[in-house]
Write a protein that holds these residues in place. Sequence first.
Motif, PDB file in Angstrom:
ATOM      1  N   LEU A  54       0.832  -1.205   0.000  1.00 24.41           N
ATOM      2  CA  LEU A  54       0.000   0.000   0.000  1.00 24.41           C
ATOM      3  C   LEU A  54       0.869   1.258   0.000  1.00 24.41           C
ATOM      4  CD1 LEU A  54      -2.794  -0.944   2.555  1.00 24.41           C
ATOM      5  CD2 LEU A  54      -2.984  -0.815   0.063  1.00 24.41           C
ATOM      6  N   PRO A  55       0.468   2.280  -0.707  1.00 23.45           N
ATOM      7  CA  PRO A  55       1.193   3.543  -0.632  1.00 23.45           C
ATOM      8  C   PRO A  55       1.037   4.121   0.772  1.00 23.45           C
ATOM      9  CG  PRO A  55      -0.406   3.535  -2.437  1.00 23.45           C
ATOM     10  CD  PRO A  55      -0.707   2.363  -1.573  1.00 23.45           C
ATOM     11  N   ARG A  56       2.120   4.452   1.377  1.00 24.38           N
ATOM     12  CA  ARG A  56       2.050   5.108   2.683  1.00 24.38           C
ATOM     13  C   ARG A  56       2.983   6.301   2.672  1.00 24.38           C
ATOM     14  NH1 ARG A  56       5.017   0.635   4.703  1.00 24.38           N
ATOM     15  NH2 ARG A  56       5.287   0.728   2.474  1.00 24.38           N
ATOM     16  N   GLY A  57       2.892   7.087   3.682  1.00 19.03           N
ATOM     17  CA  GLY A  57       3.832   8.186   3.771  1.00 19.03           C
ATOM     18  C   GLY A  57       3.232   9.379   4.451  1.00 19.03           C
ATOM     19  N   THR A  58       4.075  10.393   4.617  1.00 21.20           N
ATOM     20  CA  THR A  58       3.599  11.620   5.235  1.00 21.20           C
ATOM     21  C   THR A  58       2.741  12.364   4.224  1.00 21.20           C
ATOM     22  OG1 THR A  58       5.681  12.590   4.570  1.00 21.20           O
ATOM     23  CG2 THR A  58       5.485  11.935   6.873  1.00 21.20           C
ATOM     24  N   GLY A  59       1.909  13.223   4.765  1.00 22.97           N
ATOM     25  CA  GLY A  59       1.011  13.952   3.865  1.00 22.97           C
ATOM     26  C   GLY A  59      -0.116  13.037   3.432  1.00 22.97           C
ATOM     27  N   ILE A  60      -1.015  13.595   2.636  1.00 23.69           N
ATOM     28  CA  ILE A  60      -2.183  12.812   2.248  1.00 23.69           C
ATOM     29  C   ILE A  60      -1.797  11.854   1.121  1.00 23.69           C
ATOM     30  CG2 ILE A  60      -3.035  14.737   0.821  1.00 23.69           C
ATOM     31  CD1 ILE A  60      -5.885  13.510   1.731  1.00 23.69           C
ATOM     32  N   VAL A  61      -1.895  10.561   1.424  1.00 28.34           N
ATOM     33  CA  VAL A  61      -1.510   9.550   0.443  1.00 28.34           C
ATOM     34  C   VAL A  61      -2.737   8.809  -0.063  1.00 28.34           C
ATOM     35  CG1 VAL A  61      -0.146   7.495   0.033  1.00 28.34           C
ATOM     36  CG2 VAL A  61       0.738   9.300   1.529  1.00 28.34           C
ATOM     37  N   THR A  62      -3.559   8.317   0.867  1.00 31.24           N
ATOM     38  CA  THR A  62      -4.758   7.588   0.469  1.00 31.24           C
ATOM     39  C   THR A  62      -5.841   8.606   0.139  1.00 31.24           C
ATOM     40  OG1 THR A  62      -4.122   5.920   2.070  1.00 31.24           O
ATOM     41  CG2 THR A  62      -6.331   5.731   1.134  1.00 31.24           C
ATOM     42  N   ARG A  63      -6.118   8.738  -1.153  1.00 29.24           N
ATOM     43  CA  ARG A  63      -7.068   9.774  -1.568  1.00 29.24           C
ATOM     44  C   ARG A  63      -8.328   9.219  -2.240  1.00 29.24           C
ATOM     45  NH1 ARG A  63      -4.784  13.465  -5.203  1.00 29.24           N
ATOM     46  NH2 ARG A  63      -3.092  12.080  -5.796  1.00 29.24           N
ATOM     47  N   ARG A  64      -8.330   7.908  -2.393  1.00 26.74           N
ATOM     48  CA  ARG A  64      -9.552   7.241  -2.880  1.00 26.74           C
ATOM     49  C   ARG A  64      -9.750   6.011  -2.012  1.00 26.74           C
ATOM     50  NH1 ARG A  64      -9.073   6.088  -9.210  1.00 26.74           N
ATOM     51  NH2 ARG A  64     -11.093   5.119  -8.841  1.00 26.74           N
ATOM     52  N   PRO A  65     -10.981   5.627  -1.774  1.00 30.10           N
ATOM     53  CA  PRO A  65     -11.173   4.386  -1.017  1.00 30.10           C
ATOM     54  C   PRO A  65     -10.544   3.232  -1.799  1.00 30.10           C
ATOM     55  CG  PRO A  65     -13.266   5.534  -1.328  1.00 30.10           C
ATOM     56  CD  PRO A  65     -12.262   6.227  -2.192  1.00 30.10           C
ATOM     57  N   LEU A 165      -6.915 -14.673   3.934  1.00 28.47           N
ATOM     58  CA  LEU A 165      -8.256 -15.077   4.310  1.00 28.47           C
ATOM     59  C   LEU A 165      -9.228 -14.411   3.338  1.00 28.47           C
ATOM     60  CD1 LEU A 165     -10.014 -16.347   6.568  1.00 28.47           C
ATOM     61  CD2 LEU A 165      -9.950 -14.127   7.678  1.00 28.47           C
ATOM     62  N   ASN A 166     -10.293 -15.139   3.001  1.00 32.64           N
ATOM     63  CA  ASN A 166     -11.309 -14.515   2.149  1.00 32.64           C
ATOM     64  C   ASN A 166     -11.977 -13.398   2.939  1.00 32.64           C
ATOM     65  OD1 ASN A 166     -11.117 -16.104  -0.190  1.00 32.64           O
ATOM     66  ND2 ASN A 166     -12.126 -17.757   0.917  1.00 32.64           N
ATOM     67  N   LEU A 167     -11.584 -12.207   2.614  1.00 32.28           N
ATOM     68  CA  LEU A 167     -12.029 -11.094   3.428  1.00 32.28           C
ATOM     69  C   LEU A 167     -11.916  -9.816   2.611  1.00 32.28           C
ATOM     70  CD1 LEU A 167     -12.818 -10.792   6.438  1.00 32.28           C
ATOM     71  CD2 LEU A 167     -10.480 -10.058   6.855  1.00 32.28           C
ATOM     72  N   THR A 168     -12.735  -8.867   2.951  1.00 30.87           N
ATOM     73  CA  THR A 168     -12.652  -7.591   2.250  1.00 30.87           C
ATOM     74  C   THR A 168     -12.206  -6.507   3.222  1.00 30.87           C
ATOM     75  OG1 THR A 168     -14.416  -8.293   0.780  1.00 30.87           O
ATOM     76  CG2 THR A 168     -13.934  -5.955   0.830  1.00 30.87           C
ATOM     77  N   LEU A 169     -11.216  -5.759   2.806  1.00 27.02           N
ATOM     78  CA  LEU A 169     -10.689  -4.682   3.635  1.00 27.02           C
ATOM     79  C   LEU A 169     -10.874  -3.364   2.895  1.00 27.02           C
ATOM     80  CD1 LEU A 169      -7.337  -6.518   4.089  1.00 27.02           C
ATOM     81  CD2 LEU A 169      -8.991  -6.297   5.920  1.00 27.02           C
ATOM     82  N   VAL A 170     -11.099  -2.320   3.659  1.00 25.63           N
ATOM     83  CA  VAL A 170     -11.269  -1.020   3.017  1.00 25.63           C
ATOM     84  C   VAL A 170     -10.303  -0.017   3.640  1.00 25.63           C
ATOM     85  CG1 VAL A 170     -12.893   0.786   2.365  1.00 25.63           C
ATOM     86  CG2 VAL A 170     -13.715  -1.547   2.699  1.00 25.63           C
ATOM     87  N   ASP A 171      -9.473   0.557   2.792  1.00 31.34           N
ATOM     88  CA  ASP A 171      -8.576   1.628   3.240  1.00 31.34           C
ATOM     89  C   ASP A 171      -9.209   2.943   2.807  1.00 31.34           C
ATOM     90  OD1 ASP A 171      -6.428   2.920   4.295  1.00 31.34           O
ATOM     91  OD2 ASP A 171      -5.064   2.510   2.611  1.00 31.34           O
ATOM     92  N   LEU A 172      -9.296   3.864   3.761  1.00 30.52           N
ATOM     93  CA  LEU A 172      -9.999   5.109   3.446  1.00 30.52           C
ATOM     94  C   LEU A 172      -9.084   6.313   3.615  1.00 30.52           C
ATOM     95  CD1 LEU A 172     -13.365   4.362   5.268  1.00 30.52           C
ATOM     96  CD2 LEU A 172     -13.039   4.607   2.802  1.00 30.52           C
ATOM     97  N   PRO A 173      -9.392   7.406   2.915  1.00 30.88           N
ATOM     98  CA  PRO A 173      -8.632   8.643   3.130  1.00 30.88           C
ATOM     99  C   PRO A 173      -8.756   9.076   4.587  1.00 30.88           C
ATOM    100  CG  PRO A 173     -10.089   8.852   1.234  1.00 30.88           C
ATOM    101  CD  PRO A 173     -10.450   7.580   1.919  1.00 30.88           C
TER     102      PRO A 173
END
Length: 791
Positions: A54-65, A165-173
Motif C-alpha cells: 500500500l502507498p504510505r507516507g507523510t502527507g495525504i496519500v490515500t485519496r480514494r477508497p 483469508l477470504n475477506l474484504t478490507l477497506v482503506d480510506l482517506p
Amino acid sequence: MASLTDLIPVVNKLQDIVTNTNLTDLDLPLLTVIGSQSAGKSSVLENIVGKDFLPRGTGIVTRRPLILQLINIQPDDPMVHKTGFETDLSNPSEFNLEDHLRSTNKNFDKTPTEWGEFLHIPDKRFYNFDQIRKEIENETARIAGKNKGISRIPINLKVYSPNVLNLTLVDLPGLTKIPIGDQPTDIERQIKNLILEYISKPNSIILAVSPANVDLVNSESLKLARQVDPQGKRTVGILSKLDLMDHGTNALDILTGKVYPLKLGFVGVVNRSQQDISVNKGLDESLRAEEDFFKNHPVYKNISNRCGTAYLAKTLNKTLMQHIRERLPDIKAKLNTLMGQTEQELASYGDMNIVSKENRGSLVLQMMNRFANNFINSIEGNSSEISTKELCGGARIYYLYYEVFGSSLRSINPVANLSVHDIRTAIRNSTGPRPSLFVPELAFDLLVKPQIKLLEAPSHRCVELVYEELMKICHNCGSAELSRYPKMQTKLIEVVSELLRERLGPTTKYVESLIDIHRAYINTNHPNFVGAAAAMASVVEERQKQKAKESSTRIGKQAASHDMHSSPSPVSNGSQTVVENGGLRSHKASDASSALEELRETEKKNGQLNSSHQQHTQSHTGGEKDSFLNFFFGKDQTSSNSATSPSQSQSHTSESPQLVPFQYPTETGTLQFNVPVQARLEQQMEHLMMQEDENMSEREQLESELIRRLIVSYFGIVREMIQDQVPKAIMFLLVNYTKETVQNTLVQKLYNESLFDELLFEDENLSQEREKCEKLLRTYREAANVISDVV
Ligand code: GDP
Ligand code: MG
C-alpha cells in the motif's frame, strides 16, 4: 502469526458450502480502517494482510477508497495456471523475492501463486506487489488529480494468495480539517460522509486508528465510530505510533480500557516509521521489532501479550469467528431445508434398481392401471389434482354441454336466413298450379327442413370440443413415476388417443343422423307445436290490433275509442299464445281449441256489431280482396256473414259456399269443423299469385308471417331435443365408451412381454438428474458436518 491465517481453513470450508449449495453468501464482514490523516491506517492494514503493497507516507496519500478483496486460492487451483493474461513479470527492472527464488531454486514452480488484479485493468495480473503500489498511486492520480484531491470513487483490488483469508478490507482517506491543494472548502465534511458510507454497514468491523502521540479526546476516528456503533460492539480501537509518545508518558490506561470503553478493546501497535520505509525495512523485520518493543518496554512489557499487530490479528480472528458463528444457525437452517428438498426430489425419481425381469410385467400393469384410473377419475371429477385455475375434466365437459353448446344453439335465429320473399316463393311453389286452400303445409315442410340443418354445425362442434377435452385429459394423466419412463408415457397416451380417435367417427355420424332424423319427418302433431290454428289466431289478433290502431288514428279519438270497445280481441288473452322473443311459446292444444271456439264466437259478434269498422279497415289496406281469416275459414254466410268479409266486392260473389273440413289436433282428440270457401276467392288468389308485383298481398303477408311463426315454434321444439340428445349421444358413444374400455384397450395393446424393455426404458436425463441429486445431498451432509465442527 501476523495475518488472519487461522481462519483460512474454516472460512474456506464454509465458503465451499456456500458456493456449492446455492446458500446465501457467507457474508463475511468488511474490515474498514478509519482515522485522521497519517494516523497509520494504511500501515495497519498492510500488517494485517501481511503484504507490503500500500502507498504510505507523510502527507495525504490515500485519496480514494481502496476496496481490497482477499481471495484464498490453493497453489494447485487451475486458476493459478490459467494463461492468456498480461503480466508484469517480463519487466527486468522489477525484482522481488519470488523472482529471486524462482531464479535460484530449480524446483520452484515457475508460476507464482500470489497476484493482484485491478477492476480497472481486467485481464492483467500483477505478480509484483511494488507494481501494485505504483498502480494504486497512478490510479489515484488519474481520478483524484495529482494535487491532494480526494475522490469517493473506489479503487477495487483483488489479491489472490494461498496465504490470505477470504475477506474484504477497506482503506480510506484520512480525516482532515483544513483544505489544502485542490481540496474543496468542505473537505472535512466530504471525507466524513465517505467514511460513514462504509462504516455504517452493519457487517463492517471498524478499525478506529488513533495515534498515541495525540490526545485520545481529540480522536476523530473514535468520534465517527461512535456515531454508527454507539455501543462499541464492532469497533476495535487501534493505538498507533506508541514508539513516538513523549518520554515519560504512556498509553497504559487507554490500552487497559480505563479511558474509553470498547467491547473489543484497544490494541497498541508500532508500525514502520517513515525512516523504516525509506530504507526498505521488510515487513517481517518490522514485526519482530514491534514485538521486541513491547516485550522490552518498561510499562507495556506486562501487557505485551495483548499488544502489537499479532495480537490485533488474534482479536480480529476472534471477531470474525464470532461473526461466522452468528451466521451459522441461518446457514444450518437453510442447509436442512435444502437437504429435505433434495431428499424429496430424489424420492420422486424412484428407486434405481426397482426393475427386474420378474417384476417388469406387474410394473407395466401397475402404471397402466394408474394411468387408466387417472383418466377415469379426471372425467368423473375424483382426481386428486383438481385445478383451481380452470375448469378441467368432467366439469369442463359439463360446461361444454350446458354453456358452450347450449348457448350456441340458443344463438341460432330459426328464420335468420329466410326472407319474407323466400317464404312467399316457397308458398307459391308448394301450391303448384292449384290454389291453396289452407295454410300451405308443404311450404312449411319445405322451409323448416333446411332450418333444422342449422343445428348440425354446433352439434359437430360440441362433439369436437368434448373429444379435445378428453385428449387433454389423457395427456395429463401421467404421474411422477411415469415421467421416469417417457416411452411408457408416450405409448399410453398414444393408445388412449387412438381409442378416442376411433370413437370420434361414430359419435359424429350419430349426431349427424340425429339431425337428419329430425329432418326426415316434420311432426306437426308434436304436443308442443303451436299448430296452424293457434299461430294463425295470434297473427290475426295482432293484425287486427294493428289495424285498429291505424284506423283509430285516422278517424279520430271518438271513433277510435268506439273501435276499441266494439272490436274485442278475437281470442282471449288467457288461452292464447303470446309472442315472445321472436318465437311462440308452446301452449296446450286444449287452449288452442278453446281459442278457436272463442274465435268463431267473436267473429260472429264482430260481424254483427261492427261492419263499419271493417269498411274502415278495408279502405285503409287499399281494398284488399280478402282477409286471411276469410281465406282460411271461408265465409260462413249463416254464422259470420260479413264478419270476416272485408270487401264489398266479395260479399256478393258467393251464393253457395263450399265447405272444407278443417282438423285441429287436441289432447283429447281431433277438433273438426267445416269451413266454407268461396270459389271466387280461389280465382282471385290465382290471379294474385301470378302477379309479378313485389308488394305482397295481405294474404301473402299473413301467410308468410304464419309460416314464419310455425318455423320458429317447430324449430324451438327440435332445438330442445337436440340440446338434450347430443350430449347424451356423446356421453354414450364417446365419453362413457372410452371410460369403460380404456383399461382393457391398454392391456390389449401394451401388455406384451416383447414391449416391456422398450416401455421400461428409463429416461437418461432423469437418471442423470438423480445422480446429480444424490451428489448434492452428499455435499449437504458433508457441509452439515463441517458446520457442527466449527462450533
Ligand atoms: P495513513 O495516512 O493513516 O494511511 O498513515 P500511513 O500508514 O500512511 O502512515 C503515515 C506515516 O506515519 C508514515 O510515514 C508511516 O511510516 C508513519 N507511521 C505509521 N504508523 C507508525 C508508527 O506506529 N510508528 C512510527 N514511528 N511511524 C508510523
Ligand atoms: Mg493511508
